[in-house]
Write an enzyme that holds these catalytic residues in place. Structure first.
Site, short mmCIF file in Angstrom:
data_model
loop_
_atom_site.label_atom_id
_atom_site.label_comp_id
_atom_site.label_asym_id
_atom_site.label_seq_id
_atom_site.Cartn_x
_atom_site.Cartn_y
_atom_site.Cartn_z
N ARG A 162 41.30 38.83 32.96
CA ARG A 162 41.37 40.09 33.71
C ARG A 162 42.81 40.60 33.86
NH1 ARG A 162 37.07 38.99 32.47
NH2 ARG A 162 35.12 39.08 33.66
N SER A 238 32.30 44.06 39.47
CA SER A 238 32.82 42.83 40.09
C SER A 238 34.08 43.16 40.87
CB SER A 238 33.13 41.79 39.01
OG SER A 238 31.95 41.42 38.33
N GLU A 334 39.82 43.06 41.92
CA GLU A 334 39.95 43.60 40.56
C GLU A 334 40.28 45.09 40.54
OE1 GLU A 334 37.48 42.89 37.21
OE2 GLU A 334 36.62 41.08 38.07
#
Length: 339
Positions: A162, A238, A334
């Site tokens: 990520r 997410s 995120e």
């Protein structure tokens, strides 16, 4: 360029938000012109794709530029792989569908992930055993600091879980213009996840008999069971990354929490399932005013209608503190914040 522009419909989370100024850039000339105007007026600049991984605050100061670069070109690589160059403003899932329709496998595990190509690159999206970095040949960026276009290799992008160079100080001046994907000449199904294996078995398929298109549909089916449709229930996908901890810390947690969900990594590290941590902390299905935690998946924060970005961040911080207090693990968000 438009002033006092509402952003509510431009993010999948759908928080109530308004930008001082908003404009789209579909060419390099348009992008450079907008950046020059922002500099002349001393405006902060924010970039927006499809808003799939974004939390917009009530008041977004300065100029929001929606990256709308289009394009789709297919070419052969010297080793027989297929190179697909696509504009940063293309919807990533559209690229997945187009490549599969052309008989090109490689992106099927990334099916149904919302957002643009540019956003996918910045986040290094991943799902069911495949990260985008594994399917990239290079990316083209505009370097705002040097005012030049640059082509970055995969190595130069510093891709990790990520993460990409665009999320660091070294790459904060880069604006993704396009990405060149590298799809394998010899395709092999990646199915090493329980949910995928169960769905394969239910359909009478195996990793050696499933096609790329069939695997894409399986991924879509599995995702639909777990994740809410942003068009129905606002969400940013997410919300937290899966934390990575030392083996010593993992062993301590496992002693107290035998049902802890984790994944083994190299170098004496362990990756924990953030969703499990959040659920164990009592937040699955939690409601706080107009925001909440999805009752089918603890990793998803949802807008129940009319929520602000500030309210979303308040709940996120509450969850972070609860997980840290119980497990000694700090969750990291995120989504990108526009504010």
């Amino acid at each position: 360029m438009q002033a006092h522009y509402p952003l509510d419909g431009l993010t999948t989370l759908g928080t109530q938000a308004k930008a001082d100024y908003f404009a789209e850039a579909s060419t390099l000339d348009e992008l450079e012109g907008l950046l020059a105007e922002a500099t002349a007026n001393d405006w902060p600049v924010h970039f927006l794709g499809a808003g799939a991984n974004t939390i917009a605050m009530s008041h977004v100061k300065g100029l929001v530029i929606k990256i709308a670069f289009k394009g789709y070109e297919v070419a052969a690589a010297p080793n027989g792989d297929v190179l697909v160059k696509c504009g940063a403003g293309e919807i990533f899932d559209d690229i997945v569908r187009r490549t599969l329709q052309a008989g090109l496998g490689g992106l099927e595990n990334l099916s149904a992930i919302p957002g643009t190509v540019g956003g996918a690159v910045v986040q290094n999206i991943g799902a069911y055993g495949v990260e985008l970095a594994e399917r990239l040949a290079s990316i083209t960026v505009y370097d705002r600091a040097q005012k030049v276009v640059r082509v970055l290799s995969v190595e130069e992008c510093d891709f990790r879980y990520r993460h990409s160079i665009m999320k660091t100080e070294a790459g904060q001046s880069f604006v993704v213009l396009s990405a060149t994907l590298r799809l394998p000449s010899v395709w092999t199904a990646v199915t090493g996840y329980k949910d995928l294996e169960m769905e394969l078995e239910a359909r009478g398929l195996t990793p050696s008999t499933v096609t790329a298109s069939e695997l894409s549909e399986i991924v879509r089916t599995v995702r639909a069971r777990k994740l809410p449709d942003p068009k129905v229930l606002g969400n940013a996908g997410s919300f937290f990354t899966n934390p990575i901890i030392s083996k010593v810390h993992w062993h301590e947690l496992l002693t107290d929490h035998p049902s802890l969900v984790y994944y083994r990594l190299g170098g004496g590290r362990m990756k924990l399932a953030a969703a499990w941590l959040i659920e164990a902390a009592g937040y699955k299905g939690h409601v706080s005013g107009m925001v909440g935690v999805y009752d089918h998946h603890a990793l998803i924060l949802v807008n129940r209608g009319g929520a602000t970005g500030e309210a979303v961040l308040a709940l996120a911080e509450e969850i972070i503190q609860a997980v840290k207090k119980r497990f000694g693990v700090t969750l990291v968000m995120e989504p990108v914040i526009l504010g």
